[in-house]
Design a protein around this motif. Structure first.
Motif, PDB file in Angstrom:
ATOM      1  N   LYS A 194      -4.493   7.222  16.775  1.00 17.16           N
ATOM      2  CA  LYS A 194      -5.183   6.533  17.063  1.00 17.16           C
ATOM      3  C   LYS A 194      -5.527   5.959  15.424  1.00 17.16           C
ATOM      4  O   LYS A 194      -5.957   4.793  15.437  1.00 17.16           O
ATOM      5  CB  LYS A 194      -5.857   7.215  17.109  1.00 17.16           C
ATOM      6  N   GLN A 195      -6.410   6.925  14.228  1.00 18.78           N
ATOM      7  CA  GLN A 195      -6.832   6.443  12.813  1.00 18.78           C
ATOM      8  C   GLN A 195      -6.016   5.701  12.460  1.00 18.78           C
ATOM      9  O   GLN A 195      -5.989   5.215  11.931  1.00 18.78           O
ATOM     10  CB  GLN A 195      -6.439   8.136  12.216  1.00 18.78           C
ATOM     11  N   ASN A 196      -4.130   5.607  12.452  1.00 18.41           N
ATOM     12  CA  ASN A 196      -3.937   4.600  11.660  1.00 18.41           C
ATOM     13  C   ASN A 196      -3.170   3.829  12.642  1.00 18.41           C
ATOM     14  O   ASN A 196      -2.567   2.660  12.269  1.00 18.41           O
ATOM     15  CB  ASN A 196      -2.362   5.680  11.829  1.00 18.41           C
ATOM     16  N   ALA A 197      -4.195   3.368  14.175  1.00 14.02           N
ATOM     17  CA  ALA A 197      -3.330   2.274  14.615  1.00 14.02           C
ATOM     18  C   ALA A 197      -4.407   0.711  13.956  1.00 14.02           C
ATOM     19  O   ALA A 197      -3.315  -0.252  13.856  1.00 14.02           O
ATOM     20  CB  ALA A 197      -4.328   2.325  15.890  1.00 14.02           C
ATOM     21  N   TRP A 198      -4.976   1.476  14.001  1.00  9.59           N
ATOM     22  CA  TRP A 198      -5.795   0.021  12.593  1.00  9.59           C
ATOM     23  C   TRP A 198      -4.499  -0.733  11.394  1.00  9.59           C
ATOM     24  O   TRP A 198      -4.856  -1.492  10.691  1.00  9.59           O
ATOM     25  CB  TRP A 198      -7.397  -0.521  12.342  1.00  9.59           C
ATOM     26  N   LYS A 199      -4.669   0.811  11.302  1.00  9.81           N
ATOM     27  CA  LYS A 199      -3.439   0.034   9.666  1.00  9.81           C
ATOM     28  C   LYS A 199      -2.236  -0.717  10.443  1.00  9.81           C
ATOM     29  O   LYS A 199      -1.496  -1.823   9.323  1.00  9.81           O
ATOM     30  CB  LYS A 199      -3.167   1.484   8.803  1.00  9.81           C
ATOM     31  N   ARG A 229       0.196  -7.401   4.825  1.00 11.30           N
ATOM     32  CA  ARG A 229       0.577  -5.607   3.625  1.00 11.30           C
ATOM     33  C   ARG A 229       1.479  -5.768   4.729  1.00 11.30           C
ATOM     34  O   ARG A 229       2.091  -5.780   5.869  1.00 11.30           O
ATOM     35  CB  ARG A 229      -1.462  -5.621   3.496  1.00 11.30           C
ATOM     36  N   VAL A 230       2.090  -4.188   3.819  1.00  8.99           N
ATOM     37  CA  VAL A 230       2.543  -3.466   4.066  1.00  8.99           C
ATOM     38  C   VAL A 230       2.395  -2.191   3.675  1.00  8.99           C
ATOM     39  O   VAL A 230       1.588  -2.320   2.336  1.00  8.99           O
ATOM     40  CB  VAL A 230       4.314  -3.977   3.551  1.00  8.99           C
ATOM     41  N   GLY A 231       2.576  -0.724   4.283  1.00 11.32           N
ATOM     42  CA  GLY A 231       1.898   0.172   3.964  1.00 11.32           C
ATOM     43  C   GLY A 231       2.636   1.094   4.869  1.00 11.32           C
ATOM     44  O   GLY A 231       3.566   1.629   5.439  1.00 11.32           O
ATOM     45  N   ILE A 232       2.063   2.622   4.178  1.00 12.99           N
ATOM     46  CA  ILE A 232       3.074   4.114   4.202  1.00 12.99           C
ATOM     47  C   ILE A 232       1.531   4.570   5.029  1.00 12.99           C
ATOM     48  O   ILE A 232       0.796   4.545   4.991  1.00 12.99           O
ATOM     49  CB  ILE A 232       2.651   4.663   3.144  1.00 12.99           C
ATOM     50  N   LEU A 233       2.228   5.550   5.974  1.00 11.95           N
ATOM     51  CA  LEU A 233       0.942   5.876   7.084  1.00 11.95           C
ATOM     52  C   LEU A 233       1.467   7.000   6.913  1.00 11.95           C
ATOM     53  O   LEU A 233       2.190   7.951   6.796  1.00 11.95           O
ATOM     54  CB  LEU A 233       1.862   5.359   8.266  1.00 11.95           C
ATOM     55  N   GLY A 234      -0.001   7.890   7.110  1.00 11.74           N
ATOM     56  CA  GLY A 234       0.589   9.393   6.941  1.00 11.74           C
ATOM     57  C   GLY A 234      -0.254  10.147   8.148  1.00 11.74           C
ATOM     58  O   GLY A 234      -0.609   9.492   8.881  1.00 11.74           O
ATOM     59  N   GLY A 235      -0.019  11.222   8.754  1.00  8.77           N
ATOM     60  CA  GLY A 235      -1.142  12.326   9.590  1.00  8.77           C
ATOM     61  C   GLY A 235      -0.593  12.454  10.260  1.00  8.77           C
ATOM     62  O   GLY A 235      -1.158  13.510  11.000  1.00  8.77           O
ATOM     63  N   LYS A 289      -3.112  16.973  17.418  1.00 11.31           N
ATOM     64  CA  LYS A 289      -3.669  16.275  16.240  1.00 11.31           C
ATOM     65  C   LYS A 289      -2.455  14.441  15.829  1.00 11.31           C
ATOM     66  O   LYS A 289      -2.973  13.681  14.965  1.00 11.31           O
ATOM     67  CB  LYS A 289      -3.113  17.461  15.451  1.00 11.31           C
ATOM     68  N   ARG A 290      -1.093  14.986  16.405  1.00 10.05           N
ATOM     69  CA  ARG A 290      -0.565  13.360  15.417  1.00 10.05           C
ATOM     70  C   ARG A 290      -1.349  12.352  17.248  1.00 10.05           C
ATOM     71  O   ARG A 290      -1.435  11.889  16.755  1.00 10.05           O
ATOM     72  CB  ARG A 290       1.178  14.129  17.005  1.00 10.05           C
ATOM     73  N   SER A 291      -1.719  12.767  18.415  1.00  6.93           N
ATOM     74  CA  SER A 291      -2.343  11.445  19.065  1.00  6.93           C
ATOM     75  C   SER A 291      -3.798  11.293  18.164  1.00  6.93           C
ATOM     76  O   SER A 291      -3.847  10.788  18.329  1.00  6.93           O
ATOM     77  CB  SER A 291      -2.662  12.121  20.337  1.00  6.93           C
ATOM     78  N   LYS A 292      -4.415  12.185  17.653  1.00  8.91           N
ATOM     79  CA  LYS A 292      -5.772  12.079  16.790  1.00  8.91           C
ATOM     80  C   LYS A 292      -5.298  10.893  15.385  1.00  8.91           C
ATOM     81  O   LYS A 292      -5.536  10.159  15.631  1.00  8.91           O
ATOM     82  CB  LYS A 292      -6.329  13.021  16.395  1.00  8.91           C
ATOM     83  N   SER A 293      -4.130  11.343  14.811  1.00  9.74           N
ATOM     84  CA  SER A 293      -3.840  10.664  13.776  1.00  9.74           C
ATOM     85  C   SER A 293      -2.460   9.265  14.228  1.00  9.74           C
ATOM     86  O   SER A 293      -3.274   8.014  13.639  1.00  9.74           O
ATOM     87  CB  SER A 293      -2.976  11.475  12.648  1.00  9.74           C
ATOM     88  N   VAL A 327       1.347  -1.056  -0.018  1.00  8.10           N
ATOM     89  CA  VAL A 327      -0.067   0.088   0.223  1.00  8.10           C
ATOM     90  C   VAL A 327       0.999   1.495  -0.030  1.00  8.10           C
ATOM     91  O   VAL A 327       1.577   1.750   0.863  1.00  8.10           O
ATOM     92  CB  VAL A 327      -0.842  -0.211   1.396  1.00  8.10           C
ATOM     93  N   THR A 328       1.362   1.696  -1.205  1.00  6.14           N
ATOM     94  CA  THR A 328       1.639   2.892  -1.412  1.00  6.14           C
ATOM     95  C   THR A 328       1.386   3.972  -0.663  1.00  6.14           C
ATOM     96  O   THR A 328       2.196   5.332  -1.068  1.00  6.14           O
ATOM     97  CB  THR A 328       2.007   3.001  -2.929  1.00  6.14           C
ATOM     98  N   GLN A 329       0.091   4.299  -0.871  1.00  4.00           N
ATOM     99  CA  GLN A 329      -0.902   5.370  -0.128  1.00  4.00           C
ATOM    100  C   GLN A 329      -1.040   5.658   1.518  1.00  4.00           C
ATOM    101  O   GLN A 329      -1.636   4.144   1.524  1.00  4.00           O
ATOM    102  CB  GLN A 329      -1.164   6.283  -0.806  1.00  4.00           C
ATOM    103  N   PRO A 330      -1.074   6.506   1.949  1.00  5.06           N
ATOM    104  CA  PRO A 330      -1.607   6.576   3.437  1.00  5.06           C
ATOM    105  C   PRO A 330      -3.638   6.105   2.957  1.00  5.06           C
ATOM    106  O   PRO A 330      -3.708   6.254   4.659  1.00  5.06           O
ATOM    107  CB  PRO A 330      -1.017   7.510   4.133  1.00  5.06           C
ATOM    108  N   SER A 331      -4.010   6.255   2.956  1.00  6.87           N
ATOM    109  CA  SER A 331      -5.336   6.676   2.926  1.00  6.87           C
ATOM    110  C   SER A 331      -5.870   5.352   2.936  1.00  6.87           C
ATOM    111  O   SER A 331      -5.855   3.882   2.688  1.00  6.87           O
ATOM    112  CB  SER A 331      -6.232   6.695   1.087  1.00  6.87           C
ATOM    113  N   ASP A 332      -7.769   5.413   3.653  1.00  4.43           N
ATOM    114  CA  ASP A 332      -8.102   4.993   4.161  1.00  4.43           C
ATOM    115  C   ASP A 332      -8.299   3.634   3.452  1.00  4.43           C
ATOM    116  O   ASP A 332      -8.451   2.351   3.616  1.00  4.43           O
ATOM    117  CB  ASP A 332      -9.633   5.088   4.989  1.00  4.43           C
TER     118      ASP A 332
END
Length: 385
Positions: free
Chosen positions: A133-138, A109-115, A127-131, A91-96
């Motif tokens: 959390k959003q990345n945790a499932w990835k 899977r391997v992937g890029i994390l953004g945010g 904002k870092r904490s929020k992002s 996964v070369t982009q961080p989109s959901d």
């Protein structure tokens, strides 16, 4: 970091659901994966109309297209087509959405994390904490992830690092020359080919967004100077209405003598044809856009005008460079290999914002202050070498 150097996937899916430039910069990753797994079958998933940069790529067996806004029936068809078909998704982009495609398609899977980029524009703790959390499932569904860094890490290095978990020694990723693979060329139309004279310069003034534009009067000055040197200018542009209009506006400012030395190729070339045109050019001059990355990939001497974008993150890659970072973050003129990056003045450069107003239709003072003489001096050095 856990290593999976013994893993030998039989089928791999690369996912890049963004613009054509984002597709092109995945090609060093694909080439390196081919070195790792010479017998694997590689497929590529991306948006319809954005995959021409992979035309004729020898490492890709199958290209899978999807719309950028699929309806339910298209999602269902795509999921049925992908479901558990692959041993590995990259996964070369961080989109959901890209991660969901990877989750459906592959066992691993391997992937890029953004945010939460580090560096000059790092966000606040909340904002870092929020992002995070959003990345945790990835992170949970991946064997290995790579964080973006929009100021210190080049996008080519970012993509390549997706493979570091498969190396016994991750430093081996950057120990050999690294190159971007351009699309296979296609013949130019007779209308364009019949007008070309050697030597010619390809000029591409139109970026995707207005804040990456250089002033019209500067293009007028530059093209007039090129013509006065006996050089033919091919003014290229995508078929997009605003790009065609930009070329028209530039040409309208030229005197009649200069116009005789200019070919307007706006909307007349496919991506593979643009590659053919650029390969035979004496020089390419353009703004921060995907065709500039194509020019560098074609090994044509390339001069590019950068404003808000950090060259350390998205500067056109100089082919055969060895290492992770070719560029400095901030210097008025820098040349690495066959690529020259020009930046305007200002302590804020590069800001990585959408221009001075931080919106797509903004102006960028750094580009307004990057004068034609700076470009002309860079052209003289490039042509002399």
């Amino acid at each position: 970091m856990t290593t999976y150097s013994k893993l030998k996937p039989k089928k791999v899916l690369f996912i890049a659901t963004r613009q054509i430039g984002d597709v092109l910069v995945t090609t060093p990753l694909i080439s390196k994966a081919r070195e790792l797994w010479p017998d694997a079958e590689f497929h590529f998933l991306g948006y319809r109309g954005k995959l021409d940069m992979l035309h004729g790529n020898p490492d890709i067996t199958e290209i899978i297209e999807t719309s950028d806004r699929p309806d339910f029936s298209e999602y269902l068809t795509l999921f049925n087509r992908l479901f558990q078909r692959y041993h590995l998704a990259v996964v070369t982009q961080p989109s959901d959405r890209a991660y969901l495609y990877g989750l459906v398609a592959a066992f691993r899977r391997v992937g890029i994390l953004g945010g939460h980029p580090q560096g000059k524009d790092a966000q606040g703790p909340h904002k870092r904490s929020k992002s995070e959390k959003q990345n945790a499932w990835k992170k949970f569904i991946c064997m290995h992830t790579v964080d973006v860094d929009y100021f210190k890490q080049h996008v080519i290095a970012e993509k390549l690092r997706l493979l570091e978990t498969f190396f016994k020694n991750p430093a081996d990723l950057f120990s050999k020359p690294i190159s971007v693979t351009p699309p296979a060329g296609e013949p130019l139309t007779p209308a364009i080919a019949g007008e070309l004279q050697q030597p010619y310069i390809v000029v591409h003034p139109g970026p995707l967004t207005a804040y990456k534009r250089w002033p019209l009067a500067y293009w007028q000055t530059l093209i007039t100077w090129l013509a006065s040197q006996g050089l033919q200018v091919v003014l290229s542009a995508s078929p997009a209405k605003q790009d065609v209009q930009l070329n028209h506006d530039i040409i309208s400012l030229l005197n009649e003598e200069t116009k005789k030395q200019v070919i307007n190729a706006a909307g007349k070339l496919s991506i593979p044809q643009a590659g053919t045109l650029i390969r035979s050019a004496a020089l390419y001059i353009g703004v921060d856009t995907s065709i500039t990355h194509l020019a560098a990939a074609c090994n044509t001497p390339t001069i590019t005008l950068f404003g808000a974008t950090p060259p350390t993150n998205f500067g056109p890659w100089p082919n055969d460079f060895i290492g992770e970072q070719p560029y400095q973050l901030r210097t008025r003129t820098q040349t690495v290999g066959h690529v020259t990056i020009l930046q305007g003045p200002g302590d804020c450069v590069p800001c990585r914002k959408a221009g001075c107003l931080d919106k797509a239709d903004s102006y960028s003072e750094c580009l307004d202050l990057l004068e034609p003489q700076q470009a002309i001096e860079a052209i003289q050095k490039a042509l002399a070498s």
